[in-house]
Scaffold this active site. Structure first.
Site, PDB file in Angstrom:
ATOM      1  N   LYS A  17       5.364   4.941  17.160  1.00  0.00           N
ATOM      2  CA  LYS A  17       4.415   6.042  17.247  1.00  0.00           C
ATOM      3  C   LYS A  17       4.609   6.929  18.484  1.00  0.00           C
ATOM      4  CE  LYS A  17       1.025   3.681  14.401  1.00  0.00           C
ATOM      5  NZ  LYS A  17      -0.340   3.162  14.242  1.00  0.00           N
ATOM      6  N   ASP A  37       0.809  -1.216   0.000  1.00  0.00           N
ATOM      7  CA  ASP A  37       0.000   0.000   0.000  1.00  0.00           C
ATOM      8  C   ASP A  37       0.844   1.268   0.000  1.00  0.00           C
ATOM      9  OD1 ASP A  37       1.016  -0.296   2.510  1.00  0.00           O
ATOM     10  OD2 ASP A  37      -0.911  -0.237   3.554  1.00  0.00           O
TER      11      ASP A  37
END
Length: 360
Positions: free
Chosen positions: A162, A111
């Site tokens: 993150k 992706d």
């Protein structure tokens, strides 16, 4: 470098309703399934053998690409019965690889649209003697990504998932989703269970003293995980901002596939693509959007930064901005659909049913 693994098993939940009937890598971008662009770029870099690690709607891939000969490739398909994560998917296809233990194997996430210099990543892997080499890219806001700090020689120091506070943001380098693995590293991944390369394989390799090398390549890079990003990626391919040898036509403001019908006074700009058998009516204005196969855009419609699914219908004078209309859906005349709206497959929106302004 002669072989690669493409990870194309994800469900693409962030892209729904585009992925209700179609796996994410098969959603058209610039007139062809997105996966076609990845395959073509791999072939241009010298890859000859590719294994597709499939799972969700796995039956769609092989009928389209066959053995890969039309792209100058030999493609094989391996289907996960249960999702195995990135590392598990890589390990699950290992039996199809032809490489020796010390040979490099190129691996792509399915992706990511990128202008990565693939030969440079392979060269970095060979010259550094790394066990795994990672494509890294720099982003302005890295909070949504895993950070990968490196030393002055490019050797990976840590994997930081993150970051949420300013103190945790120690670098702007992120994992960009393309790797070169030494074949023996693939064989060492646990078999038959979900494994994440980002959260398990890479940190464990680092802890064991393995050599993980990062190569920063800040050419074009885009994660196509959201509808807005997917539409932007398609437009950038048409405009020539994102490189691909698979765009079926000359780059420019618009790409109209041969069997589409576009009224002479319709205006198509911003990398808009109009798919096979689609129709664009008189006076329509479409910018930066993807109109998929068989869709109908009625006269006077105004569509900006949107994706209109296969066989969908947008009624006269309707205005769509940042919208996704699923396959077979119908938006009646005189509607206004704004940023973020998703119309599900086969839904029917009556005339003037959704508006953000007066009907006068």
């Amino acid at each position: 470098m002669t072989e690669a693994i493409l990870l194309v098993g994800g469900k693409g939940t962030r892209l729904r309703p585009l992925t209700v009937h179609t796996p994410k890598p098969m959603v058209p971008a610039a007139g062809v399934p997105f996966l076609t662009h990845q395959l073509a770029r791999a072939r241009a870099a010298g890859v000859e053998h590719i294994v597709l690690a499939t799972s969700y709607l796995a039956e769609v891939f092989e009928p389209h690409f066959g053995d890969g000969s039309s792209l100058g490739l030999h493609i094989e398909y391996v289907t996960e019965e249960e999702p195995l994560g990135t590392g598990g998917a890589i390990r699950n296809v290992a039996s199809r690889l032809r490489s020796d233990l010390d040979d490099p194997v190129l691996i792509f996430n399915g992706d990511i649209l990128t202008g990565l210099d693939i030969p440079a990543l392979i060269s970095t892997h060979r010259s550094s003697g790394a066990d795994v080499s990672l494509h890294l890219t720099r982003v302005t806001d890295p909070r949504a990504y895993g950070l990968v700090p490196t030393d002055s020689a490019g050797r990976v120091q840590a994997f930081l998932e993150k970051p949420q506070t300013p103190e945790e943001i120690v670098t702007d380098q992120i994992n960009a989703g393309a790797y070169v693995f030494r074949r023996s590293v693939i064989d060492a991944i646990p078999v038959g269970r979900p494994v994440s390369v980002e959260r398990e394989t890479f940190p464990e390799l680092l802890a064991s003293g393995a050599h993980l090398q990062g190569m920063v390549d800040s050419t074009y890079w885009l994660d196509l995980g959201t509808p807005g990003a997917f539409v932007r990626g398609s437009a950038d391919l048409v405009l020539g901002r994102a490189p691909s040898p698979a765009v079926p036509g000359r780059c420019g403001d618009r790409l109209v596939l041969p069997s589409a019908t576009v009224a002479s006074d319709a205006k198509l700009t911003g990398g808009t693509v109009v798919g096979h058998g689609a129709t664009v009516g008189e006076g329509a204005r479409i910018s930066g959007s993807a109109i998929l196969d068989g869709a109908v855009i009625a006269p006077g419609a105004v569509i900006t930064d949107s994706l209109i699914g296969a066989r969908a219908h947008v009624g006269a004078r309707s205005i769509l901005t940042g919208a996704v209309v699923g396959d077979g859906a119908s938006v009646g005349p005189d509607n206004e659909l704004r940023e973020g709206v998703r119309i599900w497959c086969d839904a029917q929106i009556p005339a003037a049913a959704l508006r953000f302004s007066s009907d006068q």
